[in-house]
Write a protein that holds these residues in place. Sequence first.
Motif, short mmCIF file in Angstrom:
data_model
loop_
_atom_site.label_atom_id
_atom_site.label_comp_id
_atom_site.label_asym_id
_atom_site.label_seq_id
_atom_site.Cartn_x
_atom_site.Cartn_y
_atom_site.Cartn_z
N ASN A 38 0.85 -1.18 0.00
CA ASN A 38 0.00 0.00 0.00
C ASN A 38 0.89 1.24 0.00
OD1 ASN A 38 -2.15 1.71 0.31
ND2 ASN A 38 -2.28 1.42 2.53
N THR A 39 1.54 1.49 -1.16
CA THR A 39 2.52 2.57 -1.18
C THR A 39 2.11 3.71 -2.12
OG1 THR A 39 3.73 1.43 -2.91
CG2 THR A 39 4.48 1.09 -0.65
N ARG A 133 5.40 -1.29 14.57
CA ARG A 133 4.16 -1.09 15.32
C ARG A 133 4.50 -0.54 16.69
NH1 ARG A 133 2.86 -6.19 13.79
NH2 ARG A 133 1.56 -6.26 11.96
N TRP A 134 3.81 0.49 17.12
CA TRP A 134 4.04 1.06 18.44
C TRP A 134 3.85 -0.03 19.50
CZ3 TRP A 134 5.92 5.57 20.37
CH2 TRP A 134 6.16 6.60 19.45
N SER B 47 5.23 3.68 2.12
CA SER B 47 3.92 3.18 2.47
C SER B 47 3.10 4.30 3.09
CB SER B 47 4.03 2.01 3.46
OG SER B 47 4.20 2.51 4.76
N LYS B 49 1.26 4.13 5.60
CA LYS B 49 1.34 4.09 7.05
C LYS B 49 2.55 4.87 7.57
CE LYS B 49 1.61 1.05 11.02
NZ LYS B 49 1.95 -0.28 11.51
N TYR B 55 2.75 8.05 13.49
CA TYR B 55 3.70 6.94 13.48
C TYR B 55 5.09 7.43 13.85
CZ TYR B 55 6.84 3.27 12.23
OH TYR B 55 7.84 2.35 12.30
N THR B 130 8.63 1.66 18.45
CA THR B 130 7.99 1.08 17.28
C THR B 130 8.74 -0.16 16.79
OG1 THR B 130 9.21 2.61 15.89
CG2 THR B 130 6.96 3.23 16.44
N ALA B 132 11.59 -0.39 15.49
CA ALA B 132 12.20 -0.14 14.18
C ALA B 132 13.69 -0.45 14.17
CB ALA B 132 11.97 1.32 13.76
N ALA B 236 10.23 1.44 9.20
CA ALA B 236 9.79 0.07 9.53
C ALA B 236 8.29 -0.09 9.35
CB ALA B 236 10.20 -0.27 10.95
N ALA B 237 7.55 1.01 9.28
CA ALA B 237 6.10 0.94 9.07
C ALA B 237 5.78 0.18 7.78
CB ALA B 237 5.51 2.34 9.01
N ASN B 238 6.67 0.30 6.78
CA ASN B 238 6.47 -0.44 5.53
C ASN B 238 6.30 -1.92 5.79
OD1 ASN B 238 6.77 1.81 3.85
ND2 ASN B 238 8.97 1.73 4.11
N GLN B 239 7.13 -2.42 6.71
CA GLN B 239 7.14 -3.84 7.00
C GLN B 239 5.83 -4.31 7.62
OE1 GLN B 239 10.94 -3.99 8.30
NE2 GLN B 239 11.32 -5.53 6.77
N SER B 240 5.42 -3.59 8.69
CA SER B 240 4.21 -4.00 9.38
C SER B 240 3.02 -3.83 8.45
CB SER B 240 4.01 -3.17 10.65
OG SER B 240 3.76 -1.83 10.34
N ASP B 241 3.08 -2.83 7.56
CA ASP B 241 2.01 -2.61 6.61
C ASP B 241 1.84 -3.83 5.73
OD1 ASP B 241 0.15 -0.65 6.15
OD2 ASP B 241 1.11 -0.04 4.27
N ALA B 242 2.98 -4.39 5.28
CA ALA B 242 2.93 -5.56 4.42
C ALA B 242 2.49 -6.78 5.21
CB ALA B 242 4.30 -5.79 3.80
#
Lengths: 255, 245
Positions: A38-39, A133-134, B47, B49, B55, B130, B132, B236-242
């Motif tokens: 989702n980019t 993730r937080w 991403s 996110k 974030y 997070t 990261a 690192a949000a890219n990762q969790s998003d995927a």
Amino acid sequence: MNKSRVTESFSRSSSKTYSLVELVHRAPTMMVDHGPENTVFSFPIVALIELVLVLGVVMALLWMSLGVNAPLEEIANPNQTTDPAKAPWYFMGLQEMLEHGHPTLMAVVLPSLMVLFVILIPYLDNNPHGAGRWFTNQRGRSLTIKTALYVLVIMPIYIFLDSTFPPRELLRGVLPDLVSQVVIPGIIMSVIVLLPLIVLNRQQPNAREVMLVLFTVLFVSAIVFTVTGFLFRGPGFKLFLPWNMPGGYNPFMNL
Amino acid sequence: MPNWIQTITNSRFWKSFFRHGWPDNPLDRSLVMSSNIFFHLHPVKVSRKSLRATYSFGLGVIALICFGLLSLTGLLLMFYYTPTIERAYTYILTLQTQVPFGQLLRNMHRWAAHLMVIVVVLHLARVFYTGAYKPPREFNWVIGVILLLLTLAASFTGYLLPWDQLAFWAITVGTSVAGYAPGAGPTLRIFLLGGTEVGQEALTRFYALHVMLVPMGILLLTSVHLWRVRKDGGLAANQSDAEDR
């Protein structure tokens, strides 16, 4: 190749028309090993966000600088000590530590261990799952909040009691200096820092949860010590309430 | 697009400078990022996110902005400053009273320095909470910790330069901590101060560290830091998003 991961990572409902050929194991790029993402293109949105941040930071600092002048005291005079003599605010945690035990232990050994631990965090907790993730999950969040509250209660109590009844002063001559200045403060500090870990250990934590608790103990402790040293230490480096300093001493004049 | 703009953007001079077309399509939007030295530290795609304000809170970018602002105001301050114990303090007074916007310049340098320390510490906390720092970003975390220490070093060495009572006693107290290190402590303190007390030698060394060595170190490591962020797949949000999908 791990077949089971193929079905996990790529959903069947994907609208992409190409097919999966190969999975590269543990490669450090974001596209590998993941399904459709989702980019958005970085340009122009990231450039715009950065521009807004530049304007915001410059405006905030300009505003502050128009209203508050940087402090400047009399010219340096090595023969006239200021009271209190304080380090810059970000080192006030260290200076506060000096009040509670032997300088080598408090200002060198313990802070060095802390920096060493912080550097080693990724090597102690190397499970890539949950990155981005937080607090990783709800349990991590509640562990962090509980630990922070624990430190916020116990550390000020320790600082206050240790300053009011300092063991190394009361035990001077009774016990050797090594015991009263190194062993006793060392034990007290270790118990305060390790107690949450002992409690946590009964819940069979994973590495990430151990890191969350230990980092939070150290991080919040550092904040408590810094704030105490900066705000609550007045003339003679004694504890005072910030709004009730003797001799009109204002901690903020040290910024 | 009007004709004259097209004439300019189609000229050989323009094209020798910008090696991509107008960024209104995926190809040119990628090329903007990969063919521009300042943009190329970013990933081509990010991403959604990782763009969320809650974030990252933009802390890393704000730290970098502070560094840029400090370099700029610091350079201007250098025009009006000499690191000698006879004249340093007088120069600060002159700067504040005689130089147009001199007080404002010094204020901005001071407050930006404090803000940078706070923001870098918060950035470290954000990256930790997070998660990261997890693989493959382990070493970038280590670089980040070194950058935090360099930020403290930059602020601490700058603290002495006004040569007022505040500066003198803060550095005296601060460096005395170094003296408590077992074994090498006293030697380390003498190395830092160029003597046993804070004097001309200390001012010279702190000035050199403050305007040259530490900022160079920050510049170099920040480049590595940002480059690795991109190499490791952005935030690192890219990762969790995927993973969420």
